[in-house]
Structure formats: structure tokens, C-alpha cells
Design a protein around this motif. Structure first.
Motif, PDB file in Angstrom:
ATOM      1  N   PHE A  60      29.801 -44.219 -27.305  1.00 39.01           N
ATOM      2  CA  PHE A  60      29.739 -43.044 -28.174  1.00 39.01           C
ATOM      3  C   PHE A  60      29.826 -41.720 -27.415  1.00 39.01           C
ATOM      4  CE2 PHE A  60      27.597 -46.441 -30.523  1.00 39.01           C
ATOM      5  CZ  PHE A  60      28.271 -46.376 -31.737  1.00 39.01           C
ATOM      6  N   THR A  61      29.413 -41.706 -26.161  1.00 38.98           N
ATOM      7  CA  THR A  61      29.379 -40.437 -25.432  1.00 38.98           C
ATOM      8  C   THR A  61      30.297 -40.400 -24.212  1.00 38.98           C
ATOM      9  OG1 THR A  61      27.568 -41.074 -23.945  1.00 38.98           O
ATOM     10  CG2 THR A  61      26.962 -40.211 -26.114  1.00 38.98           C
ATOM     11  N   GLY A  62      30.711 -41.578 -23.724  1.00 40.25           N
ATOM     12  CA  GLY A  62      31.512 -41.621 -22.513  1.00 40.25           C
ATOM     13  C   GLY A  62      30.698 -41.415 -21.253  1.00 40.25           C
ATOM     14  N   ARG A  63      29.384 -41.401 -21.363  1.00 34.42           N
ATOM     15  CA  ARG A  63      28.523 -41.148 -20.205  1.00 34.42           C
ATOM     16  C   ARG A  63      27.590 -42.333 -19.949  1.00 34.42           C
ATOM     17  NH1 ARG A  63      28.491 -35.866 -18.509  1.00 34.42           N
ATOM     18  NH2 ARG A  63      29.498 -34.355 -19.890  1.00 34.42           N
ATOM     19  N   THR A 108      23.217 -52.410   6.652  1.00 36.33           N
ATOM     20  CA  THR A 108      24.282 -52.391   5.659  1.00 36.33           C
ATOM     21  C   THR A 108      23.881 -51.498   4.499  1.00 36.33           C
ATOM     22  OG1 THR A 108      25.798 -53.764   4.356  1.00 36.33           O
ATOM     23  CG2 THR A 108      23.476 -54.384   4.321  1.00 36.33           C
ATOM     24  N   ARG A 109      24.877 -50.821   3.912  1.00 34.52           N
ATOM     25  CA  ARG A 109      24.656 -49.914   2.778  1.00 34.52           C
ATOM     26  C   ARG A 109      25.717 -50.170   1.716  1.00 34.52           C
ATOM     27  NH1 ARG A 109      24.100 -48.938   7.978  1.00 34.52           N
ATOM     28  NH2 ARG A 109      26.119 -47.924   7.914  1.00 34.52           N
ATOM     29  N   LEU A 110      25.288 -50.119   0.451  1.00 34.51           N
ATOM     30  CA  LEU A 110      26.207 -50.220  -0.679  1.00 34.51           C
ATOM     31  C   LEU A 110      26.224 -48.885  -1.396  1.00 34.51           C
ATOM     32  CD1 LEU A 110      27.967 -51.748  -2.785  1.00 34.51           C
ATOM     33  CD2 LEU A 110      25.836 -52.432  -3.912  1.00 34.51           C
ATOM     34  N   TYR A 111      27.420 -48.310  -1.581  1.00 29.62           N
ATOM     35  CA  TYR A 111      27.578 -47.029  -2.260  1.00 29.62           C
ATOM     36  C   TYR A 111      28.431 -47.219  -3.510  1.00 29.62           C
ATOM     37  CZ  TYR A 111      26.097 -45.027   2.218  1.00 29.62           C
ATOM     38  OH  TYR A 111      25.399 -44.719   3.356  1.00 29.62           O
ATOM     39  N   ILE A 112      27.978 -46.630  -4.597  1.00 26.10           N
ATOM     40  CA  ILE A 112      28.763 -46.590  -5.832  1.00 26.10           C
ATOM     41  C   ILE A 112      28.742 -45.154  -6.329  1.00 26.10           C
ATOM     42  CG2 ILE A 112      29.055 -47.470  -8.177  1.00 26.10           C
ATOM     43  CD1 ILE A 112      27.543 -49.966  -7.377  1.00 26.10           C
ATOM     44  N   ASP A 113      29.911 -44.507  -6.387  1.00 19.14           N
ATOM     45  CA  ASP A 113      29.983 -43.135  -6.865  1.00 19.14           C
ATOM     46  C   ASP A 113      29.681 -43.084  -8.357  1.00 19.14           C
ATOM     47  OD1 ASP A 113      30.604 -42.199  -4.404  1.00 19.14           O
ATOM     48  OD2 ASP A 113      32.754 -42.008  -4.772  1.00 19.14           O
ATOM     49  N   GLY A 114      28.994 -42.051  -8.768  1.00 14.60           N
ATOM     50  CA  GLY A 114      28.719 -41.938 -10.188  1.00 14.60           C
ATOM     51  C   GLY A 114      27.450 -41.141 -10.443  1.00 14.60           C
ATOM     52  N   PRO A 115      26.926 -41.245 -11.683  1.00 17.42           N
ATOM     53  CA  PRO A 115      27.461 -42.114 -12.734  1.00 17.42           C
ATOM     54  C   PRO A 115      28.822 -41.648 -13.238  1.00 17.42           C
ATOM     55  CG  PRO A 115      25.734 -40.713 -13.591  1.00 17.42           C
ATOM     56  CD  PRO A 115      25.747 -40.509 -12.107  1.00 17.42           C
ATOM     57  N   PRO A 116      29.686 -42.586 -13.611  1.00 18.73           N
ATOM     58  CA  PRO A 116      31.051 -42.224 -13.967  1.00 18.73           C
ATOM     59  C   PRO A 116      31.153 -41.606 -15.351  1.00 18.73           C
ATOM     60  CG  PRO A 116      30.706 -44.562 -14.305  1.00 18.73           C
ATOM     61  CD  PRO A 116      29.428 -44.031 -13.720  1.00 18.73           C
ATOM     62  N   ARG A 117      32.201 -40.844 -15.580  1.00 13.09           N
ATOM     63  CA  ARG A 117      32.555 -40.377 -16.915  1.00 13.09           C
ATOM     64  C   ARG A 117      33.596 -41.339 -17.457  1.00 13.09           C
ATOM     65  NH1 ARG A 117      32.235 -35.527 -19.814  1.00 13.09           N
ATOM     66  NH2 ARG A 117      32.794 -36.068 -21.968  1.00 13.09           N
ATOM     67  N   MET A 118      33.215 -42.129 -18.440  1.00 15.57           N
ATOM     68  CA  MET A 118      34.039 -43.218 -18.930  1.00 15.57           C
ATOM     69  C   MET A 118      34.726 -42.841 -20.242  1.00 15.57           C
ATOM     70  SD  MET A 118      33.435 -45.591 -16.613  1.00 15.57           S
ATOM     71  CE  MET A 118      33.653 -47.259 -17.227  1.00 15.57           C
ATOM     72  N   PRO A 119      35.822 -43.513 -20.574  1.00 15.74           N
ATOM     73  CA  PRO A 119      36.438 -43.296 -21.886  1.00 15.74           C
ATOM     74  C   PRO A 119      35.530 -43.827 -22.990  1.00 15.74           C
ATOM     75  CG  PRO A 119      37.499 -45.112 -20.741  1.00 15.74           C
ATOM     76  CD  PRO A 119      36.574 -44.466 -19.751  1.00 15.74           C
ATOM     77  N   ARG A 120      35.736 -43.304 -24.206  1.00 18.72           N
ATOM     78  CA  ARG A 120      34.891 -43.714 -25.333  1.00 18.72           C
ATOM     79  C   ARG A 120      35.575 -44.800 -26.159  1.00 18.72           C
ATOM     80  NH1 ARG A 120      32.958 -37.952 -28.014  1.00 18.72           N
ATOM     81  NH2 ARG A 120      32.428 -36.871 -26.064  1.00 18.72           N
ATOM     82  N   GLY A 121      34.746 -45.439 -27.017  1.00 20.13           N
ATOM     83  CA  GLY A 121      35.269 -46.355 -28.026  1.00 20.13           C
ATOM     84  C   GLY A 121      36.123 -47.466 -27.452  1.00 20.13           C
ATOM     85  N   TRP A 122      37.227 -47.742 -28.138  1.00 21.14           N
ATOM     86  CA  TRP A 122      38.077 -48.855 -27.741  1.00 21.14           C
ATOM     87  C   TRP A 122      38.711 -48.620 -26.373  1.00 21.14           C
ATOM     88  CZ3 TRP A 122      43.178 -48.153 -26.596  1.00 21.14           C
ATOM     89  CH2 TRP A 122      43.767 -46.953 -27.027  1.00 21.14           C
ATOM     90  N   ARG A 123      38.833 -47.369 -25.954  1.00 19.87           N
ATOM     91  CA  ARG A 123      39.389 -47.093 -24.623  1.00 19.87           C
ATOM     92  C   ARG A 123      38.472 -47.607 -23.517  1.00 19.87           C
ATOM     93  NH1 ARG A 123      40.629 -42.516 -27.592  1.00 19.87           N
ATOM     94  NH2 ARG A 123      42.871 -42.057 -27.775  1.00 19.87           N
ATOM     95  N   LEU A 124      37.168 -47.617 -23.784  1.00 18.33           N
ATOM     96  CA  LEU A 124      36.227 -48.168 -22.811  1.00 18.33           C
ATOM     97  C   LEU A 124      36.478 -49.660 -22.627  1.00 18.33           C
ATOM     98  CD1 LEU A 124      33.679 -47.833 -21.034  1.00 18.33           C
ATOM     99  CD2 LEU A 124      32.324 -48.359 -23.067  1.00 18.33           C
ATOM    100  N   VAL A 125      36.655 -50.371 -23.736  1.00 21.94           N
ATOM    101  CA  VAL A 125      36.931 -51.808 -23.665  1.00 21.94           C
ATOM    102  C   VAL A 125      38.280 -52.057 -22.994  1.00 21.94           C
ATOM    103  CG1 VAL A 125      37.239 -53.919 -25.011  1.00 21.94           C
ATOM    104  CG2 VAL A 125      35.542 -52.208 -25.732  1.00 21.94           C
ATOM    105  N   ALA A 126      39.272 -51.221 -23.312  1.00 19.84           N
ATOM    106  CA  ALA A 126      40.589 -51.377 -22.695  1.00 19.84           C
ATOM    107  C   ALA A 126      40.504 -51.165 -21.187  1.00 19.84           C
ATOM    108  CB  ALA A 126      41.576 -50.392 -23.319  1.00 19.84           C
TER     109      ALA A 126
END
Length: 244
Positions: A60-63, A108-126
Motif C-alpha cells: 500500500f505504501t511502497g515502503r 565477516t559482515r553482511l550488508y543490505i542497503d535500505g530500507p528500499p523504496r519498493m513498487p506498490r500493488g501488483w508491481r511489487l509482486v511482479a
């Protein structure tokens, strides 16, 4: 001390072969890690719940809510440190900390950039489905184990597990006989684990960057302008610095 660091990617692993290593400590690491296994088992349910809540939020928010992102990436970071210490790599004898946070001085270190700005709705699933070939590759490995179980029974399955375990823990044999860790295998393992970390991060919506289909492609440098923007932008989040 041999160092192996990935080129810039939104999901990155830095790893140092933490020599000298004990010739015999690997034999009891399974016992030493029992408290970690208990703690991570307890964290599994809230990890899945946080991932589900984050998915609804992104629909719903892309966040991805920042507190949930800190928690989920922290769990993955903890799991990776335990794997690096234990039979996933056996590349350090330093006991992993009980922590969801970053430990910069750990080997050892694990890095993940973010939190990401994601697409909303069906675009997120795609976006999630773009990595379907990578997901299927991981599932294929699990199906091979299941097929061996069905055709050969318990004995064949245990034999296959033993062979796979031998391949991934062969540094133990080298440590016993020579006191040295095979560096070529270390590089190969880290290549594989960088790829797996990227696939897992994409699967749990921690990044929308598509993981490569081939593990050896993982960790290659992105164009400089993307590298600079991601590592210095305001959305740096957890592990936002470029890999050293």
C-alpha cells in the motif's frame, strides 16, 4: 590474514579468512553453537511475522518500515555469522556474538542497503517474480534431496548428505593434516554465499535488485554513478557503506 570483499552490490558480504585456525576446534563447534541455534529458532517466528507485515505495508505504501527492516536484516546477519563460524565455512574460531546489530570487527559482515523504496500493488509482486529462476534453482536442489530419498531410501539419502557435508566441511580435513585453510575453497564458498544472500534478500523483499542467475556473477561492480548514489544517499539505512 587473507581478505575477500565483494564489489558493490545492494546485498554484500565481506569476509576475512581469520587465520591461524585451530586444527581441532571444528569438531566441537556443533555443541558450542547450541545456544545460538535455540535463539535463532525462537527468532524464526517473529522474523516471518515481520516479513509478512512489511509485505502488507509495501503493498500500500511502497515502503519497508524501518524498525522491521532493522530486525529482519539483523536476523539474517546473525545467521550468517553463525554459518561462517560453523560448518558453513569454518573460516574463523572467534565465537559469534548474540546480536542483531552490526559487529564491524567480526571477521565477516553482511550488508543490505535500505530500507528500499519498493513498487506498490501488483508491481511489487511482479518485481518479486523477476527472481523466479533463482528461486527455482534453490528449490531444485531441495527436490534432488527429496528424489534421492524416494528412490534410495534413508541409506541413500544419508549417503548423499554425507558427501555434501564432506565437500562443504573439507577445510576441516585440511586443518587437521596441514593446519591451513584451502584458500581456493574459501573463495568459492564466499561466491556461493554472496549469491544466496542476494537471493534471500530479494525473496524477503529486502531489496528489489535482481540477483544474478549465476553465483559467480554475484558481487560484480555496478556503474560508478549508481555505486556513488547508493553509498552516499540519504536512504543509506543498514550497511549503506560500500564494501571495502
Amino acid at each position: 590474514m587473507a581478505t575477500l570483499a565483494a564489489e558493490y552490490r545492494p546485498v554484500r558480504i565481506e569476509a576475512e579468512l581469520d587465520e591461524p585456525l585451530s586444527r581441532w576446534l571444528w569438531a566441537v563447534k556443533w555443541l558450542l553453537l547450541v545456544p545460538h541455534h535455540i535463539a535463532l529458532t525462537v527468532l524464526a517466528v517473529p522474523f516471518l511475522a515481520a516479513s509478512a507485515l512489511a509485505f502488507v505495508s509495501m503493498l500500500f505504501t511502497g515502503r519497508y518500515p524501518r524498525p522491521l527492516f532493522r530486525f529482519t536484516t539483523g536476523v539474517l546477519r546473525w545467521v550468517w555469522r553463525v554459518s561462517f563460524y560453523s560448518y558453513g565455512a569454518l573460516a574463523t574460531d572467534r565465537y559469534p556474538p548474540f546480536s542483531l546489530g552490526e559487529v564491524p570487527d567480526y571477521p565477516t559482515r553482511l550488508y543490505i542497503d535500505g530500507p528500499p523504496r519498493m513498487p506498490r500493488g501488483w508491481r511489487l509482486v511482479a518485481s518479486w517474480l523477476r527472481a523466479l529462476p533463482e528461486y527455482l534453482l534453490v528449490v531444485l536442489v531441495a527436490l534432488v534431496f527429496r528424489l534421492v530419498w524416494s528412490l534410495g531410501g534413508l541409506s541413500a539419502f544419508l549417503l548423499m548428505v554425507a558427501v555434501v557435508t564432506l565437500v562443504f566441511t573439507s577445510p576441516a580435513g585440511m586443518l587437521v593434516w596441514t593446519g591451513r585453510y584451502p584458500r581456493r575453497q574459501f573463495r568459492g564458498l564466499m561466491t556461493l554465499y554472496r549469491w544466496l544472500a542476494h537471493v534471500l534478500a530479494h525473496f524477503f523483499f529486502l531489496t528489489d535488485a535482481l540477483p544474478p542467475l549465476r553465483p559467480e556473477k554475484s558481487g560484480r561492480r555496478l556503474p560508478f554513478h549508481r555505486h556513488h548514489r547508493a553509498s552516499t544517499g540519504p536512504r543509506g539505512g543498514l550497511g549503506s557503506s560500500a564494501a571495502r
